[in-house]
Write a protein that holds these residues in place. Structure first.
Motif, mmCIF file in Angstrom:
data_model
loop_
_atom_site.group_PDB
_atom_site.id
_atom_site.type_symbol
_atom_site.label_atom_id
_atom_site.label_comp_id
_atom_site.label_asym_id
_atom_site.label_seq_id
_atom_site.Cartn_x
_atom_site.Cartn_y
_atom_site.Cartn_z
ATOM 1 N N ILE A 11 0.831 -1.206 0.000
ATOM 2 C CA ILE A 11 0.000 0.000 0.000
ATOM 3 C C ILE A 11 0.869 1.261 0.000
ATOM 4 O O ILE A 11 0.612 2.225 -0.736
ATOM 5 C CB ILE A 11 -0.961 0.007 1.206
ATOM 6 N N ARG A 12 1.909 1.281 0.838
ATOM 7 C CA ARG A 12 2.786 2.460 0.901
ATOM 8 C C ARG A 12 3.396 2.752 -0.472
ATOM 9 O O ARG A 12 3.464 3.906 -0.916
ATOM 10 C CB ARG A 12 3.884 2.219 1.940
ATOM 11 N N ASP A 13 3.830 1.699 -1.154
ATOM 12 C CA ASP A 13 4.439 1.900 -2.464
ATOM 13 C C ASP A 13 3.401 2.330 -3.493
ATOM 14 O O ASP A 13 3.709 3.093 -4.405
ATOM 15 C CB ASP A 13 5.138 0.617 -2.912
ATOM 16 N N ALA A 14 2.184 1.834 -3.343
ATOM 17 C CA ALA A 14 1.114 2.258 -4.246
ATOM 18 C C ALA A 14 0.825 3.745 -4.070
ATOM 19 O O ALA A 14 0.579 4.463 -5.042
ATOM 20 C CB ALA A 14 -0.147 1.440 -3.996
ATOM 21 N N GLU A 15 0.885 4.232 -2.819
ATOM 22 C CA GLU A 15 0.702 5.660 -2.566
ATOM 23 C C GLU A 15 1.829 6.470 -3.201
ATOM 24 O O GLU A 15 1.598 7.486 -3.855
ATOM 25 C CB GLU A 15 0.648 5.921 -1.059
ATOM 26 N N MET A 16 3.069 6.009 -2.999
ATOM 27 C CA MET A 16 4.220 6.737 -3.528
ATOM 28 C C MET A 16 4.211 6.756 -5.054
ATOM 29 O O MET A 16 4.679 7.705 -5.673
ATOM 30 C CB MET A 16 5.513 6.099 -3.015
ATOM 31 N N ALA A 17 3.689 5.690 -5.657
ATOM 32 C CA ALA A 17 3.688 5.599 -7.118
ATOM 33 C C ALA A 17 2.483 6.299 -7.736
ATOM 34 O O ALA A 17 2.354 6.360 -8.955
ATOM 35 C CB ALA A 17 3.700 4.128 -7.543
ATOM 36 N N GLY A 18 1.588 6.842 -6.900
ATOM 37 C CA GLY A 18 0.409 7.524 -7.413
ATOM 38 C C GLY A 18 -0.657 6.582 -7.929
ATOM 39 O O GLY A 18 -1.518 6.980 -8.733
ATOM 40 N N LEU A 19 -0.630 5.318 -7.468
ATOM 41 C CA LEU A 19 -1.574 4.315 -7.957
ATOM 42 C C LEU A 19 -2.708 4.037 -6.975
ATOM 43 O O LEU A 19 -3.624 3.285 -7.297
ATOM 44 C CB LEU A 19 -0.834 2.995 -8.243
ATOM 45 N N ILE A 20 -2.650 4.630 -5.786
ATOM 46 C CA ILE A 20 -3.584 4.230 -4.745
ATOM 47 C C ILE A 20 -5.015 4.637 -5.075
ATOM 48 O O ILE A 20 -5.970 3.953 -4.684
ATOM 49 C CB ILE A 20 -3.152 4.804 -3.373
ATOM 50 N N ARG A 21 -5.201 5.736 -5.794
ATOM 51 C CA ARG A 21 -6.571 6.126 -6.150
ATOM 52 C C ARG A 21 -7.210 5.103 -7.071
ATOM 53 O O ARG A 21 -8.380 4.759 -6.926
ATOM 54 C CB ARG A 21 -6.572 7.502 -6.828
ATOM 55 N N THR A 22 -6.419 4.621 -8.029
ATOM 56 C CA THR A 22 -6.948 3.611 -8.951
ATOM 57 C C THR A 22 -7.297 2.341 -8.192
ATOM 58 O O THR A 22 -8.371 1.754 -8.406
ATOM 59 C CB THR A 22 -5.919 3.304 -10.053
ATOM 60 N N LEU A 23 -6.406 1.930 -7.299
ATOM 61 C CA LEU A 23 -6.689 0.737 -6.490
ATOM 62 C C LEU A 23 -7.903 0.962 -5.599
ATOM 63 O O LEU A 23 -8.750 0.071 -5.435
ATOM 64 C CB LEU A 23 -5.470 0.398 -5.621
ATOM 65 N N GLY A 24 -7.981 2.146 -5.002
ATOM 66 C CA GLY A 24 -9.098 2.436 -4.118
ATOM 67 C C GLY A 24 -10.429 2.437 -4.837
ATOM 68 O O GLY A 24 -11.426 1.918 -4.322
ATOM 69 N N THR A 25 -10.464 3.025 -6.029
ATOM 70 C CA THR A 25 -11.701 3.038 -6.807
ATOM 71 C C THR A 25 -12.108 1.627 -7.200
ATOM 72 O O THR A 25 -13.294 1.258 -7.140
ATOM 73 C CB THR A 25 -11.529 3.909 -8.063
ATOM 74 N N TRP A 26 -11.124 0.828 -7.595
ATOM 75 C CA TRP A 26 -11.418 -0.565 -7.942
ATOM 76 C C TRP A 26 -11.984 -1.314 -6.732
ATOM 77 O O TRP A 26 -12.987 -2.034 -6.836
ATOM 78 C CB TRP A 26 -10.138 -1.260 -8.428
ATOM 79 N N ALA A 27 -11.367 -1.149 -5.568
ATOM 80 C CA ALA A 27 -11.835 -1.839 -4.353
ATOM 81 C C ALA A 27 -13.243 -1.389 -3.982
ATOM 82 O O ALA A 27 -14.073 -2.203 -3.555
ATOM 83 C CB ALA A 27 -10.873 -1.582 -3.201
ATOM 84 N N MET A 28 -13.530 -0.093 -4.148
ATOM 85 C CA MET A 28 -14.871 0.407 -3.840
ATOM 86 C C MET A 28 -15.909 -0.216 -4.760
ATOM 87 O O MET A 28 -16.984 -0.666 -4.320
ATOM 88 C CB MET A 28 -14.885 1.929 -3.970
ATOM 89 N N ARG A 29 -15.605 -0.280 -6.053
ATOM 90 C CA ARG A 29 -16.549 -0.875 -7.002
ATOM 91 C C ARG A 29 -16.783 -2.358 -6.697
ATOM 92 O O ARG A 29 -17.928 -2.840 -6.710
ATOM 93 C CB ARG A 29 -16.023 -0.717 -8.441
ATOM 94 N N GLU A 30 -15.712 -3.081 -6.414
ATOM 95 C CA GLU A 30 -15.850 -4.505 -6.103
ATOM 96 C C GLU A 30 -16.686 -4.712 -4.836
ATOM 97 O O GLU A 30 -17.494 -5.630 -4.744
ATOM 98 C CB GLU A 30 -14.467 -5.132 -5.918
ATOM 99 N N THR A 31 -16.490 -3.843 -3.858
ATOM 100 C CA THR A 31 -17.227 -3.962 -2.600
ATOM 101 C C THR A 31 -18.716 -3.688 -2.811
ATOM 102 O O THR A 31 -19.572 -4.389 -2.248
ATOM 103 C CB THR A 31 -16.651 -2.989 -1.558
ATOM 104 N N LEU A 32 -19.026 -2.684 -3.610
ATOM 105 C CA LEU A 32 -20.427 -2.373 -3.867
ATOM 106 C C LEU A 32 -21.087 -3.475 -4.690
ATOM 107 O O LEU A 32 -22.273 -3.778 -4.498
ATOM 108 C CB LEU A 32 -20.542 -1.024 -4.581
#
Length: 539
Positions: A324-345
């Motif tokens: 997760i820390r590396d995803a934040e540093m790489a600027g990828l966390i928003r994409t991962l977060g949006t994907w996780a939100m969609r999967e959860t819904l």
């Protein structure tokens, strides 16, 4: 103000609307006008209509009468106007030179407001427009101008300005806004996103590329630090969203570096992880597991936390603490977060089809909640997937809430008002000041496993027991729902239950499981539930 400057200022009208002007305000203004040698007249707005030209005005805004509100806005179109009103009414007066919140009025605040009004009269300040107004003007500029650039300016108040003095905090904000309006490029369109986040739209990319905003780093007398993105080219209205997001990411990166969160360089191994993350997203190697949450009073499953997993082709399952820390540093966390939100819904819908309604919990990181459009995106996804807001819970750490306080708190307050549950995760492990707890827009807290799991010991005097008891009592007094994670045996459950915790989560009843397993497990409606190993236990 010297005599020469005062002579260049027009007469000042001070006008009430729905009610007479407060005596305190008149007394303050009398002193200021006398010092500045300005001619001042007072009365009610209707008595001065039509307002004579060659004046400037201070108006106490109406709260109930829409006709009066329209007259005040019409007045601000014709003469330089300072409006005193409630913060939520600011958008009604987009053409006001400057604005003061009536709930934070003081001689110092009024002095700042007058200074800005005089500067507007003398052509030294551009207006600072509310969101809907600058967007409308920006759209009009893109239709007749080429070569525009947008820049994001984010302000962080220094500790001395963020203390208990609302007057000092307001004065600092007004000083910052004054400098922003005075020093921006001559052709700049200035807009306000939040109390401390602004957009600058100009054709002068060279000027925007320079450090044109003074800050604490330049002079310790400034009580703010300004973070400026680079100018992003924008050719039409449809480019606005993407350009603004690019600016947000740049400012976020700068702030993380200065705060120490992003100060270290990635090691070779971490760099490989970042490259792996990009590949994994393209290859769809991420998936979710769900850990059920149970009501301590009924024993029934009431929710489930979505946990992000990475199935690496060589390393196997990689836990989020690793990437997760590396995803934040790489600027990828928003994409991962949006994907996780969609999967959860989507998971919520699968459960709903089986007649099961659970509250689905999603972990949110700092870069996500610091996104100015985060609340709008979440509400849009809830509408898209037709999921009631009350069925979504966001879990955030203290860092996510407080590192970018104004943006984060605005987003969370908006979501809370819509019915989304907001939970402070890992409670007790890093909260710097319990005095702030009542000010956060949260609906619950989640006790960290570091305090919960040791409760399985036999020693009644365990320090953790007293800590957990105190935290639960505090939450009850504040009207917050409580969840304990890390419940791993019957003894721990009994203690947590006796202390009055509302919900539990842990290996004693369920390890993280697949969506199929969650649907199967959630279909069991009896109060007697089985833990993951099959052992029965009654709450």
């Amino acid at each position: 103000m010297n005599q020469q400057t005062a002579n260049r200022l027009p007469p000042l009208l001070v006008l009430g609307t729905e009610r007479a002007l407060p005596d305190l305000l008149i007394n303050w203004l009398d002193r200021e006008a006398e010092e500045s040698e300005i001619t001042m007249r007072t009365g009610m707005l209707d008595a001065f209509l039509p307002v004579p030209s060659g004046h400037m005005a201070i108006v106490v805004a109406p709260h109930r009468d829409p006709d009066l509100r329209d007259r005040v806005q019409e007045l601000s179109l014709h003469i330089p106007t300072l409006i005193i009103g409630r913060s939520e009414e600011r958008a009604y007066y987009p053409d006001a030179c400057t604005w003061l919140d009536e709930h934070q009025m003081s001689p110092q605040a009024l002095r700042h407001g007058l200074h800005d009004l005089f500067a507007c009269v003398q052509g030294q300040l551009r207006p600072l427009l509310p969101r809907h107004t600058w967007i409308r003007q920006f759209r009009a500029r893109t239709e007749c101008e080429d070569g525009l650039f947008i820049q994001l300016v984010s302000c962080r108040w220094r500790p001395a300005a963020a203390g208990d003095s609302a007057e000092l905090r307001l004065a600092t904000q007004q000083s910052f806004e004054h400098q922003l309006r005075a020093q921006a490029p001559d052709d700049a369109l200035l807009g306000k996103l939040l109390d401390d986040q602004f957009v600058v739209i100009s054709r002068d990319a060279e000027a925007l590329s320079k450090k044109w905003m003074k800050s604490f780093e330049d002079d310790i007398n400034y009580l703010w630090t300004a973070f400026l993105s680079g100018p992003a080219p924008i050719s039409n209205y449809d480019d606005l969203g993407g350009a603004l997001q690019k600016c947000v990411r740049q400012v976020e990166r700068i702030r993380m570096l200065q705060s120490g969160l992003g100060s270290r360089a990635l090691s070779t191994t971490e760099s490989l992880v970042v490259h792996d993350l990009i590949r994994a997203m393209r290859s769809k190697e991420f998936y979710l597991e769900f850990q059920p949450q149970f009501d301590t009073h009924t024993g029934r499953m009431t929710g489930a936390e979505a946990l992000l997993r990475w199935l690496h082709p060589n390393l196997g399952v990689v836990p989020p603490t690793t990437f997760i820390r590396d995803a934040e540093m790489a600027g990828l966390i928003r994409t991962l977060g949006t994907w996780a939100m969609r999967e959860t819904l989507q998971a919520w819908h699968r459960l709903s089809e089986q007649g099961v309604t659970l509250r689905m919990s999603v972990n949110v990181s700092f870069p996500e909640v610091a996104d100015p459009d985060y609340a709008e995106k979440v509400l849009s996804l809830l509408e898209e997937y037709r999921v009631p807001a009350r069925c979504l819970e966001l879990e955030l750490t203290e860092t996510a809430m407080m590192l970018d306080a104004s943006v984060s708190l605005y987003n969370l307050q908006t979501l809370k008002q819509a019915g989304v549950h907001i939970v402070l995760d890992d409670f007790g492990t890093g909260f710097s000041s319990l005095s702030h707890l009542s000010d956060l827009p949260i609906t619950g807290i989640k006790l960290d496993r570091a305090f919960v799991t040791p409760l399985s010991g036999s020693d009644e005097s365990l320090p953790q027991l007293h800590i957990v008891s105190a935290m639960l009592d505090l939450a009850r007094r504040l009207g917050l729902e409580t969840t304990a994670e890390g419940v791993e045996d019957q003894r721990c459950l009994d203690v947590i239950n006796s202390l009055g915790c509302d919900r539990v989560q842990g290996y004693f009843y369920a390890q993280p499981m697949s969506m199929d397993k969650l649907v199967e497990r959630a279909s069991v409606h009896e109060a007697v539930l089985c833990d993951y190993s099959g052992q029965q236990s009654l709450f």
